[in-house]
Scaffold this motif. Sequence first.
Motif, PDB file in Angstrom:
ATOM      1  N   SER A 186       0.835  -1.194   0.000  1.00 31.87           N
ATOM      2  CA  SER A 186       0.000   0.000   0.000  1.00 31.87           C
ATOM      3  C   SER A 186       0.869   1.243   0.000  1.00 31.87           C
ATOM      4  O   SER A 186       1.723   1.411   0.853  1.00 31.87           O
ATOM      5  N   CYS A 187       0.617   2.115  -0.977  1.00 29.47           N
ATOM      6  CA  CYS A 187       1.361   3.367  -1.070  1.00 29.47           C
ATOM      7  C   CYS A 187       1.014   4.295   0.088  1.00 29.47           C
ATOM      8  O   CYS A 187       1.792   5.155   0.451  1.00 29.47           O
ATOM      9  N   TRP A 188      -0.164   4.098   0.688  1.00 26.90           N
ATOM     10  CA  TRP A 188      -0.634   5.038   1.692  1.00 26.90           C
ATOM     11  C   TRP A 188      -0.455   4.529   3.107  1.00 26.90           C
ATOM     12  O   TRP A 188      -0.991   5.074   4.042  1.00 26.90           O
ATOM     13  N   SER A 189       0.284   3.459   3.274  1.00 31.86           N
ATOM     14  CA  SER A 189       0.621   2.969   4.598  1.00 31.86           C
ATOM     15  C   SER A 189       2.050   3.379   4.914  1.00 31.86           C
ATOM     16  O   SER A 189       2.926   3.305   4.064  1.00 31.86           O
ATOM     17  N   ASN A 190       2.301   3.798   6.149  1.00 27.58           N
ATOM     18  CA  ASN A 190       3.643   4.235   6.533  1.00 27.58           C
ATOM     19  C   ASN A 190       4.503   3.059   6.995  1.00 27.58           C
ATOM     20  O   ASN A 190       5.511   3.238   7.647  1.00 27.58           O
ATOM     21  N   CYS A 191       4.060   1.844   6.663  1.00 26.13           N
ATOM     22  CA  CYS A 191       4.753   0.636   7.104  1.00 26.13           C
ATOM     23  C   CYS A 191       5.530   0.034   5.939  1.00 26.13           C
ATOM     24  O   CYS A 191       4.949  -0.369   4.942  1.00 26.13           O
ATOM     25  N   CYS A 192       6.830  -0.020   6.063  1.00 24.15           N
ATOM     26  CA  CYS A 192       7.730  -0.689   5.107  1.00 24.15           C
ATOM     27  C   CYS A 192       7.390  -0.397   3.646  1.00 24.15           C
ATOM     28  O   CYS A 192       7.011  -1.282   2.895  1.00 24.15           O
ATOM     29  N   LEU A 193       7.498   0.864   3.249  1.00 31.97           N
ATOM     30  CA  LEU A 193       7.237   1.271   1.880  1.00 31.97           C
ATOM     31  C   LEU A 193       8.326   0.750   0.939  1.00 31.97           C
ATOM     32  O   LEU A 193       9.348   0.253   1.368  1.00 31.97           O
ATOM     33  N   GLN A 194       8.087   0.899  -0.377  1.00 28.32           N
ATOM     34  CA  GLN A 194       8.952   0.312  -1.383  1.00 28.32           C
ATOM     35  C   GLN A 194      10.361   0.910  -1.362  1.00 28.32           C
ATOM     36  O   GLN A 194      10.545   2.104  -1.116  1.00 28.32           O
ATOM     37  N   LYS A 195      11.354   0.072  -1.662  1.00 30.95           N
ATOM     38  CA  LYS A 195      12.709   0.574  -1.844  1.00 30.95           C
ATOM     39  C   LYS A 195      13.473  -0.317  -2.820  1.00 30.95           C
ATOM     40  O   LYS A 195      13.170  -1.493  -2.989  1.00 30.95           O
ATOM     41  N   LEU A 196      14.450   0.307  -3.465  1.00 28.50           N
ATOM     42  CA  LEU A 196      15.202  -0.364  -4.515  1.00 28.50           C
ATOM     43  C   LEU A 196      16.662   0.044  -4.414  1.00 28.50           C
ATOM     44  O   LEU A 196      16.982   1.210  -4.187  1.00 28.50           O
ATOM     45  N   LYS A 197      17.554  -0.933  -4.581  1.00 27.19           N
ATOM     46  CA  LYS A 197      18.999  -0.675  -4.610  1.00 27.19           C
ATOM     47  C   LYS A 197      19.484  -0.796  -6.053  1.00 27.19           C
ATOM     48  O   LYS A 197      19.102  -1.727  -6.768  1.00 27.19           O
ATOM     49  N   VAL A 198      20.325   0.154  -6.468  1.00 28.28           N
ATOM     50  CA  VAL A 198      20.812   0.183  -7.848  1.00 28.28           C
ATOM     51  C   VAL A 198      22.320  -0.022  -7.848  1.00 28.28           C
ATOM     52  O   VAL A 198      23.059   0.679  -7.154  1.00 28.28           O
ATOM     53  N   GLU A 199      22.775  -0.990  -8.649  1.00 27.52           N
ATOM     54  CA  GLU A 199      24.201  -1.284  -8.789  1.00 27.52           C
ATOM     55  C   GLU A 199      24.606  -1.114 -10.252  1.00 27.52           C
ATOM     56  O   GLU A 199      23.967  -1.664 -11.148  1.00 27.52           O
ATOM     57  N   ALA A 200      25.640  -0.327 -10.495  1.00 32.25           N
ATOM     58  CA  ALA A 200      26.140  -0.134 -11.862  1.00 32.25           C
ATOM     59  C   ALA A 200      27.634   0.209 -11.810  1.00 32.25           C
ATOM     60  O   ALA A 200      27.994   1.275 -11.342  1.00 32.25           O
ATOM     61  N   PRO A 201      28.490  -0.731 -12.275  1.00 30.86           N
ATOM     62  CA  PRO A 201      28.154  -2.065 -12.761  1.00 30.86           C
ATOM     63  C   PRO A 201      27.689  -2.964 -11.617  1.00 30.86           C
ATOM     64  O   PRO A 201      27.798  -2.584 -10.449  1.00 30.86           O
ATOM     65  N   PRO A 202      27.136  -4.143 -11.924  1.00 32.77           N
ATOM     66  CA  PRO A 202      26.666  -5.042 -10.874  1.00 32.77           C
ATOM     67  C   PRO A 202      27.737  -5.288  -9.807  1.00 32.77           C
ATOM     68  O   PRO A 202      28.900  -5.549 -10.115  1.00 32.77           O
ATOM     69  N   GLY A 203      27.314  -5.125  -8.547  1.00 31.17           N
ATOM     70  CA  GLY A 203      28.234  -5.268  -7.425  1.00 31.17           C
ATOM     71  C   GLY A 203      28.706  -3.946  -6.858  1.00 31.17           C
ATOM     72  O   GLY A 203      29.220  -3.903  -5.737  1.00 31.17           O
ATOM     73  N   GLU A 204      28.540  -2.862  -7.601  1.00 31.61           N
ATOM     74  CA  GLU A 204      28.946  -1.534  -7.135  1.00 31.61           C
ATOM     75  C   GLU A 204      27.705  -0.668  -6.941  1.00 31.61           C
ATOM     76  O   GLU A 204      27.060  -0.266  -7.917  1.00 31.61           O
ATOM     77  N   ILE A 205      27.361  -0.383  -5.690  1.00 29.00           N
ATOM     78  CA  ILE A 205      26.150   0.382  -5.385  1.00 29.00           C
ATOM     79  C   ILE A 205      26.362   1.840  -5.763  1.00 29.00           C
ATOM     80  O   ILE A 205      27.338   2.469  -5.360  1.00 29.00           O
ATOM     81  N   ILE A 206      25.434   2.379  -6.566  1.00 29.39           N
ATOM     82  CA  ILE A 206      25.506   3.797  -6.933  1.00 29.39           C
ATOM     83  C   ILE A 206      24.383   4.600  -6.292  1.00 29.39           C
ATOM     84  O   ILE A 206      24.415   5.841  -6.324  1.00 29.39           O
ATOM     85  N   GLY A 207      23.397   3.923  -5.722  1.00 24.04           N
ATOM     86  CA  GLY A 207      22.326   4.673  -5.087  1.00 24.04           C
ATOM     87  C   GLY A 207      21.102   3.827  -4.802  1.00 24.04           C
ATOM     88  O   GLY A 207      21.089   2.602  -5.012  1.00 24.04           O
ATOM     89  N   TYR A 208      20.079   4.515  -4.313  1.00 23.06           N
ATOM     90  CA  TYR A 208      18.839   3.867  -3.887  1.00 23.06           C
ATOM     91  C   TYR A 208      17.645   4.707  -4.338  1.00 23.06           C
ATOM     92  O   TYR A 208      17.771   5.913  -4.564  1.00 23.06           O
ATOM     93  N   VAL A 209      16.509   4.041  -4.439  1.00 24.16           N
ATOM     94  CA  VAL A 209      15.237   4.738  -4.636  1.00 24.16           C
ATOM     95  C   VAL A 209      14.317   4.303  -3.504  1.00 24.16           C
ATOM     96  O   VAL A 209      14.043   3.109  -3.348  1.00 24.16           O
TER      97      VAL A 209
END
Length: 228
Positions: free
Chosen positions: A78-101
């Motif tokens: 649920s987008c409108w619940s304050n419980c454990c909302l969505q998150k994503l880790k981005v690696e570029a190249p794979p194995g090297e973290i460049i950021g999060y959403v």
Amino acid sequence: WICRSFSFSLLFSLFSPFETNKTYDVMNNQGQRLYFAEEKSNCFIRHLCGPSRPLTMTIYDNVGCDVITLRKALRWSSCWSNCCLQKLKVEAPPGEIIGYVYQYYHPFLPMFKIKNENKENLMKIKGPCVVSSCLKDLNFNLLSLDEEMIIGKISNQWIGFMRELFTNTNKFGIQFPFDLDVRIKALMLGASFLIIKTTCILNSGHKSQPEKSCQILLALSFASPHQN
């Protein structure tokens, strides 16, 4: 553009209640494919958790080399619940973290923050109040942190009544300045896939009993006082 690829798994998903691993084509504005994205997730977890499931999305170039890896965590549907909302880790190249959403709580709108590898805020993404793409495009604006400047846009494209009714294909457009930092472009691409999953979750309607059970367990685990 990001478009769902046509494959046997897509054909199977049209006539089956089971979730399948999804594949996408990433194309330029002339329709030429630049990258190919492939989801990797467990069959049992897909059935149990539906669109809320954790997954790894690997993005390949046209010669088959993996260039970006996206890792989505198991999160509440649920987008409108304050419980454990969505998150994503981005690696570029794979194995090297460049950021999060990270999705963050808003009572009416789907809102996200783009963060660097140190989890420092870089930009915001602000979506529309209505997250059904019926008869129109949905725009998610990439904003400065003070929300005063629109830097780019991620659009959920309306693909026509018959295709929307009888298929679960997606078409997303990404617009950004040509001179935008290449890492921000990769993070925007990751954000697009997270928005695809978020809109699928919000538009999924009826949930199966396994998915309901998964979400109850997830809510209980995040409500535990032992969680950080």
